[in-house]
Design a protein around this motif. Structure first.
Motif, mmCIF file in Angstrom:
data_model
loop_
_atom_site.group_PDB
_atom_site.id
_atom_site.type_symbol
_atom_site.label_atom_id
_atom_site.label_comp_id
_atom_site.label_asym_id
_atom_site.label_seq_id
_atom_site.Cartn_x
_atom_site.Cartn_y
_atom_site.Cartn_z
ATOM 1 N N ASP A 58 0.856 -1.042 -0.012
ATOM 2 C CA ASP A 58 0.005 -0.029 0.092
ATOM 3 C C ASP A 58 0.940 1.088 0.100
ATOM 4 O O ASP A 58 0.430 2.279 0.366
ATOM 5 N N GLY A 102 2.052 4.171 -1.602
ATOM 6 C CA GLY A 102 1.589 4.966 -2.862
ATOM 7 C C GLY A 102 2.822 5.575 -3.466
ATOM 8 O O GLY A 102 2.790 5.456 -4.752
ATOM 9 N N ASP A 103 3.728 5.880 -2.785
ATOM 10 C CA ASP A 103 4.958 6.801 -3.545
ATOM 11 C C ASP A 103 5.471 5.518 -4.649
ATOM 12 O O ASP A 103 6.108 5.650 -5.570
ATOM 13 N N LEU A 118 4.207 2.942 -5.874
ATOM 14 C CA LEU A 118 3.316 2.691 -7.020
ATOM 15 C C LEU A 118 3.448 3.970 -8.054
ATOM 16 O O LEU A 118 3.234 3.633 -9.215
ATOM 17 N N ALA A 142 -2.075 3.710 -6.814
ATOM 18 C CA ALA A 142 -1.453 4.772 -5.864
ATOM 19 C C ALA A 142 -2.744 5.471 -5.294
ATOM 20 O O ALA A 142 -2.781 5.486 -3.963
ATOM 21 N N LEU A 143 -3.707 6.062 -6.149
ATOM 22 C CA LEU A 143 -4.697 6.620 -5.646
ATOM 23 C C LEU A 143 -5.659 6.116 -4.811
ATOM 24 O O LEU A 143 -6.361 6.536 -3.855
ATOM 25 N N ARG A 144 -5.751 4.515 -5.053
ATOM 26 C CA ARG A 144 -6.846 3.868 -4.113
ATOM 27 C C ARG A 144 -6.184 3.713 -2.762
ATOM 28 O O ARG A 144 -7.045 3.621 -1.890
ATOM 29 N N VAL A 145 -4.843 3.610 -2.430
ATOM 30 C CA VAL A 145 -4.323 3.369 -1.184
ATOM 31 C C VAL A 145 -3.913 4.836 -0.938
ATOM 32 O O VAL A 145 -3.794 5.071 0.676
ATOM 33 N N ALA A 146 -3.546 6.021 -1.493
ATOM 34 C CA ALA A 146 -3.644 7.356 -0.924
ATOM 35 C C ALA A 146 -4.259 8.192 -1.707
ATOM 36 O O ALA A 146 -3.601 8.963 -2.995
ATOM 37 N N LEU A 178 -2.697 11.676 -2.655
ATOM 38 C CA LEU A 178 -1.235 11.679 -3.380
ATOM 39 C C LEU A 178 -1.262 12.714 -4.597
ATOM 40 O O LEU A 178 -1.577 12.090 -5.434
ATOM 41 N N ALA A 209 0.508 11.285 -7.579
ATOM 42 C CA ALA A 209 -0.126 10.503 -8.436
ATOM 43 C C ALA A 209 -1.097 11.059 -9.452
ATOM 44 O O ALA A 209 -1.227 10.649 -10.384
#
Length: 672
Positions: free
Chosen positions: A313, A315-316, A318, A341-345, A348, A351
C-alpha cells in the motif's frame, strides 16, 4: 443522657458502617439540639449526597460553610453536589475558592478540571490539569484527561489554521505525549497535501522542544526542497549524524541531494539505506525514482516492485512504478499503477498530477483535465496559488457579469489556451479581463476584441491579487479546457487566432528579404527553452545539433532564440542570421514569423506562437515529450500547421534533426 460528642461518635460509626438510616436519625437529633454544629451539617450533607438528595446536601454544606468559611473540604463537597445538580458554573466558583484556600488540594483540582470541561472551558480545564500534574505527575486519570484535552484543543487550532498557537500548545511539557504525535501526523498530512510551508512550521515547533529529534529533522529537510537551497541537505546530514544506523536518515539525505540535481550521490545514499535495511520500502521507492533520473528505467521498475512486495500500500512506490512504465512505453500499465496509488493514498498529489499528464498524453481529455486540477496542490505550483476573493467560474451563464481569466505557468501555455476565450465569450459576459505575462501584452491586446476583452498585466505583487479589477468570478486560463474540451475532437483548432499589425509584418518581410536575398526558403530556429524550466535539459538542444539543416542548399537560417542560448550563434559552425537586435517581445517575434517560410523549434513558446499564427512549424520533440503533443503522432490537433519530429532514443537529437533535414531538402526542391 449522651453528650453531643458521644452522639456524634455513635452516628459517625453508623455512617461509616453503612447504617445510613440510623446515622441520619442521630445527625438530625444532634442538629435539633444544636443547629450550629458545622461538623454534623457537613456529615449529614455527605450522607444526603450518598443517598441521591443533592439539593438537601447542598443546603447543609452552605450552612456549614457559613459557620466555618475557611474549611476547604466543605467547599469541595459542595462543588461535587453542584456537579451532580448539573450546575457547572456554580461548581467552578466553589472549587476555585477551594484551591484558593488549599492550593495543593489535588482532588479539588481534578474536580475543577472536570467542572471547566462541563461548561465548555477546555483551555481552563487543561491549565488546571497541568497544575495538578505538577503535584501528582503519576496521576493516570489526570494524564488521560490532559491528553484528551490537548488533542481536542490542538485539532481545533490546526483546523482553524492557527499553526503558531497549535505548536505553542502542543509542545508544552504536559502535552508532549499526545502533542508531538499529533503535530508529526499533521505535518505529514500538510506535506502530502502540497503545503510544505505549513508542515515546516509544525516541524520547527517540534525541534524547538527537542533539537535532537532525527525524524523531525529529516522531515523538515523535505520541506526545504527548492533545487537551490542547501538547507535541506544540512538538515538531512544533522539527522543522519544523530541516527546513522537508520535507513530513513540515509534515504532523506538522498532526497535532499536529488533535489539539488546530484543524482549519483543521492543514489549512493539510497544504496547505503538499503544496506542498513534491505527491506526498507521507502528507500527502495526513492532509489527507484533516482534510477529513473539516471535513465535506468528497468531497474527502477524492479526497485518499485521490490518495495511493493514489502509494502503493497505504499503509494509512492506505485507512482515510481507508473513513472518507470511510462518511460518503458507501457502507458496503459502506468495508468493502472497511478490509479492503484490513488486507491491507497487518495490525496497523493504526485499520483494525481502524473496521471493527469499521462491521460492527456493518451488523449483521454475527459478524465485528464479533471486530474489536471490537482496541479494546484503540487509543490511545483506553489508559487502560482493566489487568494482570490471571487468564486471560481463553473461554466454557467455569465450574462451581465465580468470574469477574470488569469494566465499561469509559461508563455507557451498562455498562447495555447487563450483560444478558449471564444468559448467564454459565448457564455455572455459583459467583459473578460485577461491577466497575462508582460511579454504577451502587445500581441494579445492586438489579437483580441478590445470591446469584449481587456488584456491586463500580471499583478505587480504576484501571486497576490491587489490591483486587479473587480470582477464577479475568476478562473485560471488552463482550467478552461476542463470546461470546453472533453475530447480531442472538441479542440478549437481554428487558426490563426493571433495576429500582428500590418506595419510590423511589412517591416519584418523587408528585413528578412534584405538579410537573405537569394534564399529559396527562410527558416526560423529556436533550439532552447528557459533554463529554469524543470525539464529544460530534456527538451532543449545545442544550436550545433541543427547543422544538418544548415547543409540543405538554398536555405537561410534565422535565429528566433532569446536568452543565454542565443550566445551560441557566435560560435556556430554554420551561418545563422541573428534577429535579436530587432525590437524585443513576442509581438515582434510573431511579425518576424510572418516573413519566414518555416519555423523549426523545440517545445517552447516559439512553437506555440507559430502554430497560433498558422505558420508552418516543425517541432522537434524529446522522447519523453510533454503531454500536449500526445503519443506517437506526427501532427497536432492543437495546431493544424504543425509537424512533429520525435526522438527515438533519449538525449539523441540526431534522428529527428536528420529527418527534418530530409524533409527540408524535399521542401526546397518543391519550391523551385
Amino acid at each position: 443522657m449522651a453528650t453531643i460528642a458521644e452522639a456524634l461518635t455513635i452516628a459517625f460509626d453508623h455512617h461509616e458502617s453503612g447504617r445510613l438510616a440510623e446515622a441520619e436519625i442521630l445527625y438530625g437529633r444532634i442538629l435539633d439540639a444544636d443547629p450550629d454544629q458545622a461538623t454534623v451539617l457537613h456529615l449529614l450533607g455527605v450522607l444526603y449526597g450518598q443517598t441521591d438528595r443533592p439539593k438537601l446536601a447542598a443546603a447543609l454544606f452552605v450552612g456549614a460553610i457559613g459557620l466555618v468559611p475557611d474549611h476547604p473540604d466543605l467547599r469541595y463537597d459542595l462543588a461535587r453536589v453542584r456537579l451532580m445538580l448539573e450546575d457547572g458554573e456554580g461548581a467552578v466558583a466553589v472549587l476555585r475558592q477551594t484551591v484558593a484556600l488549599q492550593p495543593d488540594h489535588a482532588a479539588a483540582l481534578f474536580q475543577l478540571a472536570l467542572a471547566f470541561r462541563s461548561v465548555g472551558r477546555h483551555g481552563d480545564s487543561l491549565l488546571t490539569l497541568e497544575r495538578l500534574l505538577t503535584l501528582q505527575p503519576d496521576s493516570l486519570e489526570a494524564r488521560y484527561l490532559a491528553d484528551r484535552a490537548v488533542e481536542r484543543e490542538g485539532r481545533e487550532l490546526l483546523a482553524q489554521g492557527r499553526i503558531g498557537h497549535a505548536v505553542e500548545r502542543l509542545t508544552r511539557p504536559v502535552a508532549e505525549s499526545v502533542g508531538v504525535p499529533l503535530l508529526s501526523a499533521h505535518a505529514a498530512a500538510s506535506y502530502s497535501d502540497g503545503k510544505p510551508a505549513e508542515a515546516a512550521r509544525l516541524l520547527r515547533g517540534l525541534l524547538a522542544v527537542n533539537p535532537a529529534d532525527a525524524m523531525a529533522l529529516w522531515n523538515l529537510s523535505l520541506c526545504r526542497f527548492d533545487g537551490r537551497d542547501a538547507a535541506a541537505e544540512r538538515l538531512a546530514r544533522r539527522a543522519r549524524a544523530l541516527a546513522p544506523q537508520e535507513a530513513e536518515a540515509h534515504a532523506k539525505l538522498g532526497l535532499a541531494l536529488a533535489a539539488q540535481g546530484r543524482h549519483a550521490a543521492a543514489a549512493a545514499c539510497g544504496r547505503v539505506a538499503l544496506a542498513c535495511d534491505p527491506a526498507h520500502a521507502l528507500s527502495l521507492s526513492n532509489l527507484g525514482t533516482l534510477t529513473i533520473l539516471l535513465d535506468e528505467d528497468a531497474q527502477a521498475l524492479r526497485l518499485a516492485d521490490r518495495a511493493l512486495l514489502v509494502a503493497p500500500d505504499l503509494g509512492d512506490a506505485l507512482v515510481v512504478r507508473g513513472d518507470a512504465l511510462v518511460r518503458l512505453d507501457r502507458p496503459r500499465e502506468a495508468v493502472d499503477a497511478f490509479r492503484g496509488a490513488l486507491r491507497v493514498a487518495p490525496r497523493l498529489v504526485t499520483a494525481h498530477v502524473n496521471l493527469a499528464h499521462l491521460l492527456l498524453r493518451l488523449g483521454d481529455y475527459a478524465a485528464g483535465w479533471a486530474e489536471f486540477e490537482w496541479r494546484w496542490r503540487s509543490e511545483a505550483q506553489a508559487g502560482w496559488r493566489r487568494p482570490f476573493r471571487q468564486p471560481r467560474w463553473a461554466g454557467v451563464d455569465l450574462a451581465g457579469q465580468t470574469i477574470l481569466v488569469h494566465a499561469e505557468q509559461g508563455l507557451g501555455d498562455t498562447i495555447q489556451f487563450v483560444r478558449f476565450l471564444d468559448a467564454v465569450l459565448r457564455a455572455g459576459p459583459a467583459r473578460i479581463h485577461l491577466e497575462t505575462q508582460g511579454p504577451l501584452l502587445p500581441l494579445l491586446t492586438h489579437s483580441l476584441d478590445p470591446a469584449r476583452v481587456s488584456v491586463i498585466p500580471r499583478a505587480a505583487n504576484f501571486p497576490g491579487v491587489s490591483g486587479l479589477p473587480e470582477t464577479d468570478v475568476q478562473i485560471p486560463l488552463m482550467s478552461l479546457a476542463g470546461l470546453f474540451c472533453p475530447s480531442l475532437e472538441a479542440i478549437p483548432a481554428r487558426v490563426p487566432y493571433l495576429s500582428v499589425p500590418e506595419e510590423r509584418r511589412g517591416f519584418w518581410e523587408r528585413r528578412l528579404r534584405n538579410d537573405a536575398p537569394g534564399a529559396r526558403l527562410r527558416v526560423g530556429l529556436a533550439w532552447a527553452g528557459r533554463p529554469q524550466y524543470h525539464a529544460d535539459a530534456t527538451r532543449s538542444m545545442p544550436l550545433s545539433a541543427l547543422a544538418p539543416l544548415a547543409a540543405v542548399p538554398g536555405v537561410a537560417l534565422f535565429s528566433l532564440q532569446v536568452g543565454e542560448a542565443s550566445e551560441q550563434i557566435a560560435r556556430a559552425p554554420f551561418p545563422v542570421i541573428d534577429l535579436s537586435d530587432g525590437p524585443p517581445g513576442m509581438l515582434e517575434a510573431a511579425a518576424a514569423m510572418e516573413g519566414l517560410d518555416l519555423i523549426v523549434a523545440v517545445d517552447t513558446a516559439i512553437a506555440h506562437l507559430a502554430g497560433a499564427l498558422a505558420r508552418p512549424v516543425w517541432v522537434l520533440l524529446a522522447k519523453d515529450n510533454d503531454w500536449r503533443w500526445l503519443n506517437g503522432r506526427d501532427d497536432s490537433p492543437w495546431y493544424p500547421t504543425a509537424r512533429l519530429f520525435r526522438q527515438t532514443r533519449r538525449s539523441d537529437w540526431s534522428g529527428p534533426v536528420e529527418e527534418a533535414a530530409r524533409a527540408l531538402r524535399r521542401l526546397v526542391e518543391e519550391s523551385v
